[in-house]
Design a protein around this motif. Structure first.
Motif, PDB file in Angstrom:
ATOM      1  N   UNK A 168       3.047 -23.474 -49.517  1.00 34.29           N
ATOM      2  CA  UNK A 168       1.766 -24.141 -49.325  1.00 34.29           C
ATOM      3  C   UNK A 168       1.515 -25.250 -50.351  1.00 34.29           C
ATOM      4  N   UNK A 169       2.482 -25.491 -51.204  1.00 33.38           N
ATOM      5  CA  UNK A 169       2.317 -26.589 -52.150  1.00 33.38           C
ATOM      6  C   UNK A 169       2.319 -27.922 -51.404  1.00 33.38           C
TER       7      UNK A 169
ATOM      8  N   UNK B  99       7.304 -14.790 -30.227  1.00 32.61           N
ATOM      9  CA  UNK B  99       7.747 -14.513 -31.592  1.00 32.61           C
ATOM     10  C   UNK B  99       8.916 -15.389 -32.007  1.00 32.61           C
ATOM     11  N   UNK B 100       9.010 -15.603 -33.317  1.00 29.97           N
ATOM     12  CA  UNK B 100      10.144 -16.314 -33.893  1.00 29.97           C
ATOM     13  C   UNK B 100      10.777 -15.482 -34.991  1.00 29.97           C
ATOM     14  N   UNK B 101      11.549 -16.124 -35.837  1.00 35.77           N
ATOM     15  CA  UNK B 101      12.259 -15.405 -36.898  1.00 35.77           C
ATOM     16  C   UNK B 101      11.333 -14.979 -38.029  1.00 35.77           C
ATOM     17  N   UNK B 102      10.251 -15.719 -38.249  1.00 38.45           N
ATOM     18  CA  UNK B 102       9.432 -15.524 -39.439  1.00 38.45           C
ATOM     19  C   UNK B 102       8.476 -14.340 -39.333  1.00 38.45           C
ATOM     20  N   UNK B 103       8.053 -13.990 -38.126  1.00 39.02           N
ATOM     21  CA  UNK B 103       7.033 -12.946 -37.984  1.00 39.02           C
ATOM     22  C   UNK B 103       7.558 -11.556 -38.357  1.00 39.02           C
ATOM     23  N   UNK B 104       6.625 -10.719 -38.866  1.00 36.58           N
ATOM     24  CA  UNK B 104       6.924  -9.311 -39.110  1.00 36.58           C
ATOM     25  C   UNK B 104       6.754  -8.592 -37.770  1.00 36.58           C
ATOM     26  N   UNK B 105       7.884  -8.306 -37.118  1.00 38.37           N
ATOM     27  CA  UNK B 105       7.865  -7.840 -35.729  1.00 38.37           C
ATOM     28  C   UNK B 105       7.849  -6.314 -35.642  1.00 38.37           C
TER      29      UNK B 105
ATOM     30  N   UNK C 170      -1.338 -17.552 -43.095  1.00 36.66           N
ATOM     31  CA  UNK C 170      -1.195 -18.862 -43.705  1.00 36.66           C
ATOM     32  C   UNK C 170       0.012 -18.872 -44.644  1.00 36.66           C
ATOM     33  N   UNK C 171       1.106 -19.426 -44.162  1.00 42.48           N
ATOM     34  CA  UNK C 171       2.322 -19.528 -44.960  1.00 42.48           C
ATOM     35  C   UNK C 171       2.637 -20.951 -45.383  1.00 42.48           C
TER      36      UNK C 171
END
Length: 252
Positions: A24-25, A144-150, A234-235
């Motif tokens: 988030x920078x 869903x994609x790779x980033x989500x906690x599934x 928010x990532x």
């Protein structure tokens, strides 16, 4: 804030707010992610307000990056809450599993509501989890994609896997990051976290791995489908601006 008498309540909440939010920078160069403004309130304020609606009177906050800013904000804005701060001083070298383990100093063996500090959500999603009997977690059904906690479940709806690395085709949705932990689950969870942290040195992974390891031991969560209620993690800077746009749409 009065608690509605028509639904169950929970008195203790845990917020994990130690991370640096590098993705988030530059937004987080000078403040922690949870203090980013979102409309008339910041993200942390929205989280705490949702917890208060669910009955939370005691709040355990695990801080790390910019810890004093978080402490000062909460002490100023929520003097009515019993605030307990735990400082994860090695936040740059560990993950949220370590922060959750630290919270065990206060909540081990107790019922508590667990929330990540980077979840923008409708308070109704929190209430839905709290109203479920026993241990429960929020599920959001979407592509869903790779980033989500599934989350993967069996035919009966029981969780069999919860991770970012499971096959997308097997998953029924994403874990939102809102969990109600029963006293018995809490005791089992901290026994497992002791093993993972103290014996195995697993300090830099997600806490959901502990949830997975408890499943064969007979401890799991009921899945609460909160898809009708907005929730957004928010990532990234793009995530932040997306939530701002959602808030603008609500105002129109």
């Amino acid at each position: 804030m009065n608690n509605p008498s028509s639904h169950p309540t929970i008195t203790t909440g845990v917020i994990l707010a130690a991370g640096m939010a590098r993705r988030l920078r530059p937004l987080t160069d000078d403040m922690p992610k949870c203090l980013l403004p979102l409309g008339d309130r910041n993200l942390l304020e929205r989280t705490v307000d949702a917890m208060r609606m669910a009955g939370v009177e005691r709040l355990v906050v695990v801080t790390g990056y910019k810890a004093q800013m978080i402490r000062s904000f909460l002490e100023t804005h929520y003097p009515q809450l019993d605030l307990i701060f735990l400082d994860n001083t090695d936040y740059a070298n560990n993950n949220n599993i370590y922060s959750l383990w630290m919270a065990g100093k206060v909540v081990r063996g107790e019922e508590f509501l667990l929330m990540d500090s980077d979840i923008f959500c409708d308070p109704q999603a929190v209430l839905a989890v709290v109203c479920e009997e026993g241990s429960a977690l929020a599920l959001n059904r979407h592509p869903l994609g790779e980033e989500e906690m599934k989350i993967v479940t069996d035919e009966a709806g029981n969780i069999t896997e919860i991770s970012k690395t499971c096959r997308i085709a097997d998953a029924v949705g994403e874990s939102v990051g809102i969990e109600k932990v029963s006293p018995s689950y809490s005791e089992a969870l901290y026994r497992e976290l002791d093993k993972m942290i103290l014996d195995e040195g697993l300090i830099d992974i997600f806490y959901e791995r502990a949830f997975e390891r408890l499943i064969p031991q007979g401890h799991t969560f009921k899945v609460v489908d909160t898809t009708p209620f907005i929730s957004y993690e928010l990532d990234t800077v793009e995530d932040y601006h997306h939530v701002l746009s959602l808030l603008k749409e609500e105002e129109q």
